[in-house]
Scaffold this active site. Structure first.
Site, mmCIF file in Angstrom:
data_model
loop_
_atom_site.group_PDB
_atom_site.id
_atom_site.type_symbol
_atom_site.label_atom_id
_atom_site.label_comp_id
_atom_site.label_asym_id
_atom_site.label_seq_id
_atom_site.Cartn_x
_atom_site.Cartn_y
_atom_site.Cartn_z
ATOM 1 N N HIS B 102 34.423 47.475 36.812
ATOM 2 C CA HIS B 102 32.750 47.677 37.563
ATOM 3 C C HIS B 102 31.618 46.845 37.328
ATOM 4 O O HIS B 102 32.477 46.445 36.459
ATOM 5 C CB HIS B 102 32.864 49.254 35.826
ATOM 6 C CG HIS B 102 32.548 48.452 34.767
ATOM 7 N ND1 HIS B 102 33.372 48.661 34.308
ATOM 8 C CD2 HIS B 102 31.269 48.528 33.584
ATOM 9 C CE1 HIS B 102 33.657 47.947 32.826
ATOM 10 N NE2 HIS B 102 32.461 47.464 32.915
ATOM 11 N N HIS B 104 27.844 45.729 37.466
ATOM 12 C CA HIS B 104 26.647 46.742 36.372
ATOM 13 C C HIS B 104 25.130 45.175 37.975
ATOM 14 O O HIS B 104 25.241 44.989 37.931
ATOM 15 C CB HIS B 104 26.176 45.468 35.361
ATOM 16 C CG HIS B 104 27.443 46.126 33.896
ATOM 17 N ND1 HIS B 104 27.146 47.015 32.888
ATOM 18 C CD2 HIS B 104 28.633 45.108 34.060
ATOM 19 C CE1 HIS B 104 27.752 46.682 32.229
ATOM 20 N NE2 HIS B 104 28.985 45.866 32.866
#
Lengths: 141, 141
Positions: B102, B104
């Site tokens: 992931h 950010h």
């Protein structure tokens, strides 16, 4: 290729300033950071001058990030690190020292004292949904 | 699409866990982090399960990062922030809390107390060149 006369990364791209380069293609170069946070701390820099990723066309950015997995594997292999942070800063407030887009690959080890200051909060009632609607509006989704 | 039964991000991708989603395409979804570092802190997640970027094929990674400029522009617009950090952690030692890749997008403002712990060092004589050779060897460049 737009170059800014006073930009240190444009000068590295042009070969006017030496660098410990390890990779180059049409879109980007990668070289060792000379002020490393850890051994083998690498920088990936688009050849064209953009200050922030928000200034970059999507395909030009993707042509640079395309190289991150293979560069990250090489950094893991050479550094023997346990993990990596990939970090890209936009704006002086964010820690961006050179105003030409660059992506850091930072090897990590237990107890190295590095990492992001993780001071997580919580949204008050309704705020998450308000931001979701605002972002969907901005994105046209 | 490989899914890991116990992965919270695979469950979000599959719609088994709700999220404040703001964008979706064939390669990725983007949603608000529910433990935000700042208002409009966004996560971009590949739909396919990979633990680290070093596990990802280059084109699959680029198909995700392709969306970063437009998502970053939307976060800037909605948050009114002065800057952004783009951060991607690999391995528990790096701060990776969910073992599914992931990215950010973290809005930044003066005095927010966030940012990376920047504890830069200097290479001893010869070390930069040694690492440059080792990385070039690992990359075949």
């Amino acid at each position: 290729m737009p170059q800014q006369a006073d930009c240190v990364f444009c000068k590295i791209v042009a070969g006017q300033i030496p660098s410990a380069k390890v990779f180059e293609d049409d879109a980007c170069i990668a070289f060792l950071d000379i002020g490393p946070l850890a051994d083998a701390h690498l920088l990936i820099v688009p050849k064209e001058h953009y200050e922030r990723i928000t200034d970059m066309p999507a395909l030009e950015f993707a042509a640079v990030t395309l190289r991150i997995p293979q560069l990250a594997r090489a950094v893991m292999e050479v550094s023997g690190a346990e993990g990596l942070n990939v970090l890209q800063n936009n704006g002086q407030v964010s820690g961006q020292a050179v105003p030409h887009v660059h992506i850091h690959i930072i090897p990590r080890r237990q107890g190295d004292g590095l990492g992001y200051r993780w001071n997580a909060g919580k949204y008050p009632e309704g705020k998450l949904q308000q931001l979701q609607r605002a972002l969907a509006g901005a994105l046209g989704t």
